[in-house]
Design a protein around this motif. Structure first.
Motif, PDB file in Angstrom:
ATOM      1  N   SER A  64      40.651  28.243  45.661  1.00  0.00           N
ATOM      2  CA  SER A  64      41.940  28.878  45.387  1.00  0.00           C
ATOM      3  C   SER A  64      41.707  30.354  45.087  1.00  0.00           C
ATOM      4  CB  SER A  64      42.631  28.206  44.196  1.00  0.00           C
ATOM      5  OG  SER A  64      43.888  28.783  43.943  1.00  0.00           O
ATOM      6  N   PHE A  65      42.642  31.193  45.554  1.00  0.00           N
ATOM      7  CA  PHE A  65      42.550  32.633  45.297  1.00  0.00           C
ATOM      8  C   PHE A  65      43.969  33.188  45.348  1.00  0.00           C
ATOM      9  CE2 PHE A  65      40.453  36.867  46.899  1.00  0.00           C
ATOM     10  CZ  PHE A  65      40.709  37.432  45.653  1.00  0.00           C
ATOM     11  N   HIS A  66      44.534  33.442  44.180  1.00  0.00           N
ATOM     12  CA  HIS A  66      45.913  33.940  44.132  1.00  0.00           C
ATOM     13  C   HIS A  66      46.148  34.745  42.857  1.00  0.00           C
ATOM     14  CE1 HIS A  66      47.280  30.882  41.167  1.00  0.00           C
ATOM     15  NE2 HIS A  66      46.486  30.059  41.800  1.00  0.00           N
TER      16      HIS A  66
ATOM     17  N   VAL B 297      40.629  37.143  36.643  1.00  0.00           N
ATOM     18  CA  VAL B 297      40.290  38.557  36.733  1.00  0.00           C
ATOM     19  C   VAL B 297      41.439  39.371  36.152  1.00  0.00           C
ATOM     20  CG1 VAL B 297      39.707  40.470  38.268  1.00  0.00           C
ATOM     21  CG2 VAL B 297      38.939  38.141  38.817  1.00  0.00           C
ATOM     22  N   ALA B 298      41.150  40.184  35.155  1.00  0.00           N
ATOM     23  CA  ALA B 298      42.177  41.018  34.522  1.00  0.00           C
ATOM     24  C   ALA B 298      42.419  42.263  35.371  1.00  0.00           C
ATOM     25  CB  ALA B 298      41.747  41.399  33.106  1.00  0.00           C
TER      26      ALA B 298
ATOM     27  N   MET C 101      36.445  39.757  33.714  1.00  0.00           N
ATOM     28  CA  MET C 101      36.678  38.391  34.186  1.00  0.00           C
ATOM     29  C   MET C 101      36.289  37.404  33.097  1.00  0.00           C
ATOM     30  SD  MET C 101      34.654  36.267  37.185  1.00  0.00           S
ATOM     31  CE  MET C 101      35.477  36.920  38.637  1.00  0.00           C
ATOM     32  N   VAL C 102      37.070  36.335  32.970  1.00  0.00           N
ATOM     33  CA  VAL C 102      36.630  35.189  32.181  1.00  0.00           C
ATOM     34  C   VAL C 102      36.259  34.094  33.174  1.00  0.00           C
ATOM     35  CG1 VAL C 102      39.010  34.350  31.831  1.00  0.00           C
ATOM     36  CG2 VAL C 102      37.148  33.538  30.346  1.00  0.00           C
ATOM     37  N   TYR C 103      35.048  33.574  33.015  1.00  0.00           N
ATOM     38  CA  TYR C 103      34.447  32.581  33.910  1.00  0.00           C
ATOM     39  C   TYR C 103      34.314  31.293  33.122  1.00  0.00           C
ATOM     40  CZ  TYR C 103      30.645  30.576  36.858  1.00  0.00           C
ATOM     41  OH  TYR C 103      29.844  29.772  37.652  1.00  0.00           O
TER      42      TYR C 103
ATOM     43  N   MET D 147      44.284  37.945  38.711  1.00  0.00           N
ATOM     44  CA  MET D 147      43.987  37.104  39.865  1.00  0.00           C
ATOM     45  C   MET D 147      43.091  35.964  39.405  1.00  0.00           C
ATOM     46  SD  MET D 147      43.298  39.812  42.969  1.00  0.00           S
ATOM     47  CE  MET D 147      41.974  40.668  42.126  1.00  0.00           C
ATOM     48  N   THR D 148      43.271  34.813  40.004  1.00  0.00           N
ATOM     49  CA  THR D 148      42.372  33.702  39.737  1.00  0.00           C
ATOM     50  C   THR D 148      41.614  33.372  41.013  1.00  0.00           C
ATOM     51  OG1 THR D 148      42.183  31.387  39.008  1.00  0.00           O
ATOM     52  CG2 THR D 148      44.206  31.992  40.172  1.00  0.00           C
ATOM     53  N   VAL D 149      40.301  33.296  40.883  1.00  0.00           N
ATOM     54  CA  VAL D 149      39.438  32.844  41.977  1.00  0.00           C
ATOM     55  C   VAL D 149      38.786  31.557  41.491  1.00  0.00           C
ATOM     56  CG1 VAL D 149      37.707  33.524  43.668  1.00  0.00           C
ATOM     57  CG2 VAL D 149      38.897  35.288  42.341  1.00  0.00           C
TER      58      VAL D 149
END
Length: 314
Positions: A134-136, A171-172, A213-215, A236-238
């Motif tokens: 997912s990437f949005h 991702v901020a 980013m928070v992973y 964004m979230t990857v």
């Protein structure tokens, strides 16, 4: 001795790690650890203990500025999908805008999906040939309520401790603050068994500057935060998953789109032209709707190419 090779490839088959290589983290998660690159060893150790790690200033101000400008452009386009104007259910968030399928929208976003540090972390937590699932965008507006607390593997009905299915990242693009809807999470909740239920008061916000980013493991309990500020909060979230979370045969590509109307609906669902809650969507819509969207774009492209051909002959 004959060496086996993969389908249409000259490389040897990779031997799947055995269950004896698997390690258990607390009562909630098991993993098959991969390569532990010394450059990210301390980050891996933090994730193993807490279930997440914040990677500050992972992306440059230039990259963030370019992404912000491109997102502003896309949010003004109807072609960015229905969720780009506001969520359609409580989980998406009615005051939250999402633009799905960023890989199809612009090359500006590519760098956020293939960051070297993230790839090295994934090399440890996921098996070789891991996938992006997912990437949005997640653009939380003023007045947005806190999202339902969840894990990203919540749709997979397996008891804990369960195998790690994937990785989530946020991702901020704007600064993440406690007031503007920063992602909230429960440190250590990837260690919990099924008897432990998450509580809102256990959550902490992932406060970090734009470009960070928070992973986190997808067994970690988390949610989007409430936005009590007066400004929108872009992110964004990857998300990545194990390489085996897909069918052997890619029916959605193998099947001729011109024949879809002739295929029984039950068979269509079995081939993957369907969704399981949020799983399997195309640009925030059903795969069948996604095909029609793509066919329309191909027709428009063909007309443009035809016009180019006419002009070149003049």
């Amino acid at each position: 001795m004959e060496q086996r090779t993969g389908l249409y490839h000259n490389t040897p088959y990779q031997h799947t790690p055995t269950i004896y290589d698997r390690i258990q983290i607390g009562k909630g998660t098991t993993i098959l650890p991969g390569k532990k690159d010394p450059a990210v060893a301390h980050l891996i150790d933090h994730v193993l203990e807490h279930g997440y790690v914040i990677l500050p200033n992972l992306f440059t101000p230039t990259e963030v500025s370019a992404a912000n400008a491109e997102l502003a452009r896309l949010e003004a386009l109807e072609s960015s999908g229905p969720a780009s104007q506001g969520g359609r259910n409580p989980f998406e968030g009615f005051q939250t805008k999402r633009i799905y399928a960023l890989v199809d929208k612009s090359r500006v976003f590519d760098t956020f999906a293939i960051n070297e540090t993230v790839m090295k972390l994934n090399d440890y937590f996921l098996q070789p040939n891991f996938l992006m699932t997912s990437f949005h965008t997640v653009n939380i507006g003023p007045g947005s309520k806190a999202q339902e607390i969840h894990t990203d593997d919540g749709l997979i009905a397996l008891p804990r401790p369960r195998p790690l299915m994937g990785i989530g990242t946020m991702v901020a693009i704007d600064d993440f603050t406690a007031e503007n809807g920063a992602t909230t999470l429960i440190p250590g909740s990837h260690l919990w068994d099924d008897e432990r239920n998450p509580k809102r008061e256990e959550m902490i916000p992932a406060i970090m500057p734009a470009g960070s980013m928070v992973y986190f493991l997808n067994t970690l309990w988390h949610s989007g935060g409430a936005n009590t500020s007066q400004t929108w909060r872009r992110s964004m979230t990857v998300q990545y998953c194990q390489p085996w979370i897909r069918p052997y045969e890619n029916f959605t590509v193998a099947m001729g789109w011109e024949d879809l109307d002739q295929v029984p609906q039950r068979l269509m669902r079995l081939m993957g032209f369907s969704t399981h809650d949020f799983m399997g969507y195309v640009d925030g819509r059903s795969p069948r709707a996604g095909v029609e969207m793509r066919k329309k774009r191909l027709i428009e492209w063909a007309f443009k190419e035809k016009e180019k051909g006419k002009m070149s002959k003049l």
